[in-house]
Structures are given as structure tokens and as C-alpha cells.
Enzyme design. Structure first.
Site, PDB file in Angstrom:
ATOM      1  CE  LYS A 284      -4.293   1.543   2.169  1.00  0.00           C
ATOM      2  NZ  LYS A 284      -5.292   1.262   3.219  1.00  0.00           N
ATOM      3  CD  GLU A 367     -18.779  -1.272   9.118  1.00  0.00           C
ATOM      4  OE1 GLU A 367     -17.894  -0.549   8.645  1.00  0.00           O
ATOM      5  OE2 GLU A 367     -19.131  -2.364   8.597  1.00  0.00           O
ATOM      6  NE  ARG A 395     -20.638  -2.297   5.831  1.00  0.00           N
ATOM      7  CZ  ARG A 395     -20.341  -2.722   4.611  1.00  0.00           C
ATOM      8  NH1 ARG A 395     -20.556  -1.937   3.571  1.00  0.00           N
ATOM      9  NH2 ARG A 395     -19.840  -3.913   4.424  1.00  0.00           N
TER      10      ARG A 395
END
Length: 630
Positions: A284, A367, A395
Site C-alpha cells: 500500500k 460494523e 450497515r
């Protein structure tokens, strides 16, 4: 501005396929330079996109888009995809009003197969596309690109479980960079570090099946036994991974920054008549040193200086104040726990995670689990606070109702990025949480305007509430506060002359805009009082009684009108002796597109000038109506 001799000539994936071996790495270098240059000005998701440059190039060289289909999980890593699919000329408008989106958008390009913005959805969506193709006699390939962080979401495993029985051209690319937004945690990331399958695995597996198929009478039964049996003998021939158990043929791990290796893997995957999982390892932030060293900080970033990597502007925001306040509480109270869904940095909990490790829980991008897990903690006397962005809280709606509110469990939700968030657009605007939570019994909601209000609201939510308690606050820092405005009450405040005829009601950061509007109105001789709510659910009856004494009432709300607080207030007001005019200015039945926060508030007439315009227009209409009556 850099020179992009190769990139500027890429009009479609066919142009990428025409490049020779020497040109491919040059193209990748130009793409990275363009990404850094654009994001430094526009803001955006830099680290994820720098990490998938070679992967994206290899995909476009290996497959036939748009006949083949690709679904990017979350979609915040699709910038290179956009550059290679005819959007180079418009790339400088990335995330700007009227410009190209920072996420895939079907309406934007025929190469964007599915709108994404939240995590863990790609395998489900791609599998649906693959099945639709099958029903229509289309044998083209369908690819889902999902990160290891997104794989911690339960939806990804639900899709894997369903897709493993498919026998057509379906490929999942697992982009393993050991990061979601923050560093990945949990069992699945640890599992990935142990998975190492050598290239001979697929050959041995295929050759073994071929040999067994040619043995008369007993060959096929033995092959079936080895493939489906549960004995340890199976693993002597079939070295199983978790993905094999789901029914996927596993290829990897592949160097995600080696285009040739990636192309070979994709070529092999296309020959396998079964679902394929290609495990790609990337870095990344690759290619830009500040992003490599701090991938989390450059995951989503505003404007920054390219040479130093330093943000151009930085100031204390609500997230950092929340994090500091949580640390203060935790120092005094060993029952305080903090929960995050892979967002420790974004929600301001980095210091808490270091100082109180045993009471800090990063559950990954999950979540739903975070809410129910927090309820479990609360059921045994702990004081859990789940810090989550408004857009991601959506969510967990079922868990909030079923596991917290219904059982009267005392969970605290710290809802960050509440309200308009700007350039990430429709998928990330925090304008639904109030309408969503407002419908749930046993729920108390606070929406402070300033840091002091946040601290008071958080303390009240933790120690004074006995049910589900919510503290919501915007992205960024404090806005304008008049010198003569006092400390923020936990219920409501009155600012201005309460003997005048006009009342403006609002909450959250819109109070700052209301104060400016009040000053603008005074300049033209219109006096107005402001009722600022901090506790927006339940609404204090005294505040309603106060409002009933005015001739004209305006409610400005940075959220969806349907189910919002303004509608609630209206219902309560009608039960009093109120006989005046009541006006609501909120977000109608629409999604708010990408643009800056200031542009969005202006468009919605929720900034100071918008409030001024709405109030003066309504007063003019009222005067005209009264003149007609007389």
C-alpha cells in the site's frame, strides 16, 4: 505538471495491450506520478491506488473489458482503472463538483460495471453479474477485486459460500496489502500470512485427477473420494486452503507489482472451469515514500505538499477531541471500552489503542459485529463506545434495533462524519443516521455544535443514559462561534432576543451558519432568535413550548427530511397553541452528489446565505399573503 508521454495516449484498454514489455513499467511510473499530482491537489485515496497500479495494468492487458466485467470492492482503488479507460483527460476533475467520481460509477463509464463505495460487496455483486451472464448465454469472464481488509466483512464470506458451487468464468482477486484503512487485525489476516502454495500444486492436482480418470473401474471412485472425502488422505494429494474449502481453486501468492507474473496467473485462471481465487500481495502506497511509510495517513487525505508529504492545512477536529476525551474517561474508569471497525486512526482512537490496549477492540470491517459485540460487553457491566463513521453505521441497522434498543442495552455510538462530508459523494454522505436512529425506541441522540458540547454529550451518554445513546459530530473542526454565546447546554440553548417574532431552530454545526445568518438579517432590519438543540432525541418539551410563542419558525437540518428531527418538532409543535408559520429546510428525497462541503451546503440552502435567502423569501411571501387577506 509531469510529462505523461505514454499515459496521455491511453484511450482504452486496447492501447494498454499494445504496449511492449519495456513500455509497461514506464506506464506504471507515469500513472503513479499522475496519481500523486492529482490527489495532492484534489485530495482522495492515495495509498490504495498506488498499491494496485501493476495489478490494474495486468488486468487490462489480460481481459477484454468491457465485455469481461470487473467489480472493485469499495472502489476507492479504481483511479488507475479510470486512467486506463478513457478518463485521462478529465482526471484532474477527480472528486470535484461535476467531475469524475472517486469511486466506480456506472453512469460515468461503460467500464464501470457496478457502483461501489462500502466494503465487502464485490464478490456478491460480481457473482450476480456472472449468473446473469450465464442466463443470457454470455461466456465472458467476471472478476471481483477485493482487499484483505474488506475480506474481514461477513458479506464477503457469505458470497464465497454461495459462489463456490459455480462452474463458469468467475475470478476473485484478493489484494493482500496487510491493511484496510488502519492495520488489519484478526484471524483472517494472520491466516493469509501462512498461506504459501507453490506453483506445482495446481499441476500435481490436475495431473493426479487425469491419471485417476484413466484407471478402469476404480479410478473415478478414488478421485471422488480424494476430492470430497474428509480423511487425512485427502490432504496428501490436495493441499487445501480456506479458499479450496469454499470451492475455489487457489492460485498464489503472486507478486502484485510484477505485471508478467500477474498476467501468467490470469492466463492460468481463465483455463480453470471453476471459481478461482488469485492471491496477490501488494504494498500500500508503493512508489511514493511518504505514503509507503504512513499508508494509513495517506489512505484518504486532503491536499498535501508533494515534496514533503505534509498536509497543506491541518487543525484540531472533532475526531481528535473525541479520542482525547475517551482517553480522559478511560484513565478514571476501567469499564470504558472503545470499539472500532478498522478505523482507529480516522475516528481518533490511535492514542486510546496504545494507552488502553486491553480495552481497545478493532473488530475489522464488521460494523454489524461491532454493535452486537459491544452489546455483549455492556451486558456484563462494561461501558463500550463504538466509534464509527455515519455512512458505515448504516450497515448495522438490524443489530442496533435487535441487540441494543430492543434489549435496552446501554451501548454508546460515537457517530463521526455526521452530515455532509464532501468529495467522496453519495456513498459517504453522513445524512441518513438521524432519520435511521430517530425511528428506534429507547434511543437518545446528541448532536453538539462545538468541542465543549461534544465532551459534555459524551459524558452524559456514557454515565447518565441507560439505553442506546448516540453522540454525532461532523467532519473537521469548530466553525464560527459568536463572542456573546455562552457554554453549550446538554439539552438546548437560546441565542438572541426571545421577544422577537422570528425563530430559527437547528442543531450541530449548522448553528454556526445560523449565527452568521442572524447577523446578515439584522443588517436589513430583521430580528431573529435561535433555538439550538443539542439533545435532538427526545426533544425537550420546554424547547417546544418556547418555540410555540413565535409567529414564524424555520427549522434547518443537515439531514434527510423524511424521518428527521424537523418533522418530529413539527408534530410536537402542533400539539401546543402554536398558530404561526412553520418551515422546514432539509435534504429532500435525494442523494447528495460529490462536491465540497461548502458547495453542498450552499446548494441545499443550509449555509448562512441560504438561510438568509429562505427566511427573507418566506417573510416576503407571508407579507403578500396577509395583504391579500386584508
Amino acid at each position: 505538471m509531469g510529462e505523461y508521454k505514454l499515459l496521455s495516449k491511453i484511450k482504452s484498454p486496447n492501447d494498454v495491450k499494445r504496449l511492449n514489455e519495456a513500455e509497461v513499467p514506464k506506464l506504471c511510473t507515469e500513472i503513479r506520478e499522475k496519481l500523486v499530482e492529482t490527489v495532492s491537489v484534489n485530495g482522495g485515496h492515495l495509498s490504495p491506488n498506488l498499491g494496485v497500479v501493476e495489478l490494474t495494468v495486468a488486468l487490462h492487458r489480460s481481459f477484454n473489458f468491457p465485455k469481461d466485467s470487473i467489480v472493485w470492492d469499495v472502489g476507492h482503488q479504481s483511479y488507475t482503472h479510470k486512467l486506463l479507460t478513457g478518463r485521462y483527460e478529465s482526471f484532474d476533475t477527480l472528486r470535484q463538483k461535476g467531475g469524475i467520481s472517486g469511486f466506480p460509477k456506472r453512469a460515468e463509464s461503460k467500464y464501470d460495471d457496478f457502483n461501489t463505495g462500502h466494503s465487502s460487496t464485490s464478490i456478491s455483486a460480481a457473482f450476480g453479474i456472472a449468473n446473469a451472464k450465464l442466463l443470457n448465454g454470455d461466456n465472458s469472464h467476471t472478476i471481483a477485486v477485493i482487499g484483505d481488509g474488506s475480506f474481514t466483512g461477513g458479506l464477503a464470506f457469505e458470497a464465497m459460500n454461495n459462489a463456490g458451487r459455480f462452474n463458469k468464468n468467475f475470478i476473485v482477486v484478493l489484494n493482500d496489502n496487510k491493511m484496510s484503512i488502519s492495520k488489519n487485525v484478526g484471524a483472517f489476516p494472520r491466516y493469509l500470512t501462512t498461506v504459501r502454495i507453490q506453483p506445482w500444486y495446481i499441476r500435481v492436482k490436475k495431473n493426479t485427477e487425469k491419471v485417476l480418470s484413466k484407471i478402469p473401474l476404480i479410478g473415478k471412485p478414488i478421485k471422488s473420494f480424494l476430492r470430497h472425502g474428509k480423511s487425512g488422505i485427502k490432504n496428501l494429494v490436495y493441499k487445501n486452503t480456506l479458499f479450496d474449502c469454499f470451492g475455489f481453486t487457489y492460485l498464489g501468492p503472486i507478486d502484485g507489482h510484477n505485471v508478467e507474473e500477474l498476467e501468467n496467473a490470469f492466463a492460468a485462471a481463465k483455463k480453470i472451469n471453476a471459481p478461482v481465487m488469485i492471491h496477490v500481495v501488494t504494498k500500500k502506497g508503493k512508489g511514493y515514500q511518504p505514503a509507503e511509510e504512513n499508508p494509513g495517513e495517506f489512505h484518504g487525505i486532503g491536499q498535501f505538499d508533494i515534496d514533503s508529504g505534509e498536509p497543506i492545512s491541518s487543525h484540531k477536529g472533532f475526531s481528535s477531541v473525541f479520542g482525547k476525551t475517551m482517553c480522559d474517561f478511560a484513565q478514571q474508569d476501567k469499564k470504558i471500552c472503545a470499539i472500532t471497525a478498522a478505523m482507529s486512526t480516522g475516528t481518533g482512537l490511535s492514542d486510546f489503542s496504545k494507552l488502553y490496549k486491553e480495552r481497545f477492540f478493532d473488530v475489522g470491517i464488521a460494523e454489524e459485529h461491532a454493535v452486537t459485540f459491544g452489546c455483549g460487553l455492556a451486558s456484563r457491566g462494561m461501558r463500550p463506545v463504538f466509534a464509527v463513521y455515519s455512512t458505515f453505521l448504516q450497515r448495522s441497522y438490524d443489530q442496533i434495533i435487535h441487540d441494543s434498543a430492543l434489549g435496552n442495552i446501554h451501548l454508546v455510538l460515537a457517530v463521526d462524519r455526521a452530515g455532509i462530508v464532501g468529495s467522496d459523494g453519495e456513498t459517504h454522505q453522513g445524512v441518513f443516521d438521524v432519520s435511521m436512529l430517530n425511528s428506534i425506541p429507547n434511543t437518545t441522540i446528541f448532536s453538539p455544535s462545538y468541542f465543549i458540547g461534544l465532551k459534555k454529550a459524551l459524558g452524559t451518554a456514557i454515565y447518565m443514559c441507560e439505553n442506546l445513546a448516540v453522540v454525532r459530530y461532523p467532519r473537521g473542526g469548530e466553525l464560527y462561534c459568536p463572542d456573546d454565546y455562552g457554554e453549550e447546554s446538554i439539552d438546548y440553548d437560546i441565542y438572541g432576543n426571545n421577544e422577537c417574532k422570528n425563530l430559527l431552530i437547528t442543531y450541530g454545526r449548522l448553528f454556526s451558519y445560523a449565527c452568521r445568518a442572524k447577523e446578515m438579517l439584522e443588517e436589513i432590519g430583521i430580528e431573529i432568535c435561535i433555538l439550538k438543540l443539542c439533545k435532538i432525541r427526545p426533544i425537550n418539551n420546554e424547547a417546544v413550548e418556547f418555540a410555540s410563542n413565535f409567529e414564524n419558525v424555520w427549522f434547518f437540518e443537515e439531514g434527510i427530511k423524511n424521518g428527521g428531527i424537523a418533522r418530529n418538532f413539527s408534530d410536537l409543535l402542533q400539539r401546543t397553541q402554536f398558530s404561526g408559520n412553520y418551515h422546514i429546510k432539509a435534504i429532500n428525497d435525494e442523494f447528495v452528489k460529490q462536491m465540497s462541503v461548502s458547495e453542498a451546503l450552499a446548494m441545499l440552502k443550509l449555509d448562512s446565505k441560504g438561510m438568509f435567502d429562505v427566511i427573507t423569501k418566506n417573510l416576503g411571501e407571508n407579507q403578500t399573503e396577509n395583504e391579500k387577506k386584508t
